[in-house]
Structure formats: C-alpha cells, structure tokens
Design an enzyme around this catalytic site. Structure first.
Site, PDB file in Angstrom:
ATOM      1  N   THR A 104      11.643  37.255  23.101  1.00 29.38           N
ATOM      2  CA  THR A 104      10.440  36.968  23.885  1.00 29.38           C
ATOM      3  C   THR A 104       9.380  36.448  22.927  1.00 29.38           C
ATOM      4  OG1 THR A 104      10.969  38.727  25.456  1.00 29.38           O
ATOM      5  CG2 THR A 104       8.697  37.923  25.428  1.00 29.38           C
ATOM      6  N   LYS A 180       9.921  34.122  31.244  1.00 32.81           N
ATOM      7  CA  LYS A 180      10.039  35.468  30.652  1.00 32.81           C
ATOM      8  C   LYS A 180       8.668  36.107  30.481  1.00 32.81           C
ATOM      9  CE  LYS A 180      11.870  39.108  28.866  1.00 32.81           C
ATOM     10  NZ  LYS A 180      12.641  39.212  27.628  1.00 32.81           N
ATOM     11  N   LYS A 248       3.558  44.138  22.112  1.00 34.48           N
ATOM     12  CA  LYS A 248       3.812  42.737  21.736  1.00 34.48           C
ATOM     13  C   LYS A 248       3.873  41.832  22.962  1.00 34.48           C
ATOM     14  CE  LYS A 248       8.093  41.421  20.970  1.00 34.48           C
ATOM     15  NZ  LYS A 248       8.448  40.276  21.851  1.00 34.48           N
TER      16      LYS A 248
END
Length: 305
Positions: A104, A180, A248
């Site tokens: 990601t 995503k 994150k």
C-alpha cells in the site's frame, strides 16, 4: 534462453514473507509453481524452502532467476530497498520480466515507479491486495491491479494462483493504488468505529459476548466488527494487521486527499485514534488494540489453557 521466449508457466519469486507474503508464496507453491523466496529473516526463508521452493540470499539473486517478482513488503521505502538498494532487484531483472507491487503506497509514487522500471526494460503491475492472512494462505485474495497488457500477459498465471478476484482497473500504474487507498479509508474507519462501539457497550455494562452476538446479527454489523472484535473477545492482540499499519495507511489516505483539498473528517479521526494507540505503546499489536485507548473499560482477558 532467449529473453523473449517464456515458459508456459512463468518462474516466480516472492520478496517479503510476512503474514501476507508467506501465505501468497504457499498458494503459489500449492498451485504447482517452483517458488523462489527472499526475506531479511533467513530462518523464515529456510523454513519455506524446506517444504518446497528455493531460498535466495538477496532480492537481486532472486530477481535474476524469475520472470515474475512479487513484492509483499510494508511500504514504499521497503520497495525502494528491494528494487534499488544494495544488490537490488531492478538491475538484475531480465528485460520483459514483471515486478508485481502488492504494498500500500502513494498512488503518485506507484505511477512514477512504473516509469523508473521501464527505463530498465522491466514491466510493472500496480497490484495492492486485500483479504488478510487467511485469504492469502488459500489463494483467495482480492487484487486491485493496473498496468500494461504486456505485464499482464506474463504475470496473469501468478495473479490467478494467488487470488479469488483480480480487478483490472486500467492500463497504467496508479489506479490500483488509488482503489486500495479508498479501501484502507473504509477499513481503518470501520475498525475504529467497531472499537468505539464495543468500548461503549462494555462501559455501559453489556457483557462483551452478548454485545458481539447481537451486533453481528443486526444491521449495525460490518465485516471489520465481526472480524476484529472477535480478537477483542479472545483477548488476543497477536498482530495479523498491526496498529502501525493503519497509522501508515490512513496517513496515506489523508496525504492523497490533501492536494485536492478534499475533506476526510472520518478518516482523520480514525487516524488520530490509531496514532494515540501507537503513542501508548500499542503500535505492534493487532489493529483491534485501538480499543485500548478508551478509558474505564474492563476488556476480556485471554482464555487460560
């Protein structure tokens, strides 16, 4: 062998044998691929190779031996290390080989990576994944992919072996990562909301097991509530996806919206919740541990053997 001649089944390697990467490598092995692997932990590599497969001492050594290299590392910095660090993969991949990037990352960074690899004759698929370690282990991931027809032509058998569904979202990198990012917005908000709801119910005196039973059979249920609050009921915060992953990922969500001046109030609040959990020393615990930021609640304890 001529670089333009491909075997019917491409040679495949996996870099990064964490919870997701190890399951993906096993799925490929179960599908009949001779899988090469590399990880910074030699014992994990050796354990995988012992049951079938080939261990490689570096990402570069692995890259030189395969047609498709699947990267399952945590973030863009680790992808940079795999591809362009000491004995990096990018310099040693053969022309026409494909790097499948499952991390990601920022979509703009992924778009730029496609160009950087093209300069070396390497094809690229932007291919973030979803489904968790359990789906990875049985080859039933969802893959959000974008890239050139040439890259798909080489990598398709590998993608199919690792996944239940491969979404082809566009002919160039970036779209996979954009989807995503949206998925991670929802996932992070749903986990945070599930933790808040469970914490409220416990604080109000509702037995946690009864609350879980009712909500999972009611309209307020979500996949994340059902999955993550089961960890809370078990008192088991062994990380399948850690708190710091959502620090994150939700950070990437907010970063991606900022240039557009697009407001994301729920994502921002969820991000602050995960940041608070991480700052409290919970960063390496399962992301369901975000529930521990709520005061005055008596959480279920692990069941003693």
């Amino acid at each position: 062998m001529n670089d333009r001649v491909r075997p019917a089944q491409p040679r495949v390697g996996v870099v990064g044998l964490g919870a997701m990467g190890l399951g993906m490598a096993r799925s490929l092995r179960n599908a009949g691929f001779d899988v090469g692997v590399h990880d910074l932990r030699p014992s994990v590599v050796a354990d995988f190779a012992r049951d079938g497969g080939t261990a490689y001492a570096s990402a570069g050594d692995l890259a030189a031996a395969v047609d498709v290299l699947v990267g399952v590392v945590v973030n863009a910095a680790q992808v940079e290390s795999v591809l362009f660090g000491a004995d990096g993969a990018a310099e040693r991949m053969r022309p026409g080989a494909v790097y499948v990037m499952c991390s990601t990352v920022d979509p703009g960074w992924s778009t730029a990576l496609e160009g950087r690899l093209a300069e070396k004759g390497v094809l690229y698929l932007d291919a973030p994944i979803s489904g968790g370690a359990a789906k990875a282990a049985v080859g039933e991931l969802t893959m959000m992919t974008s890239g050139s027809a040439a890259a798909y032509a080489v990598a398709d058998p590998v993608l199919e072996a690792m996944s239940a569904t491969v979404y082809r979202l566009g002919e160039s990198a970036g779209l996979g990562s954009k989807v995503k990012i949206v998925n991670q917005l929802l996932a992070g908000v749903h986990i945070a909301a599930a933790a808040e709801a469970m914490a409220l119910g416990i604080r109000a005196g509702v037995p946690a097991e009864a609350l879980y039973e009712v909500i999972t059979h009611s309209a307020g249920n979500s996949w994340m509530f059902e999955n993550r609050m089961a960890h809370v009921l078990a008192g088991d915060y062994t990380p399948l996806s850690a708190v710091d992953i959502f620090v994150k990922d939700l950070g990437l969500v907010l970063d991606s919206a900022r240039p557009e001046k697009f407001p994301l109030p729920l994502a921002a609040t969820a991000h602050q919740m995960f940041l608070q959990a991480s700052a409290s020393g919970l960063g390496a615990e399962d992301d369901s541990a975000v529930i521990k930021i709520f005061p005055g609640i008596d959480l279920p304890k692990p069941v003693e053997d």
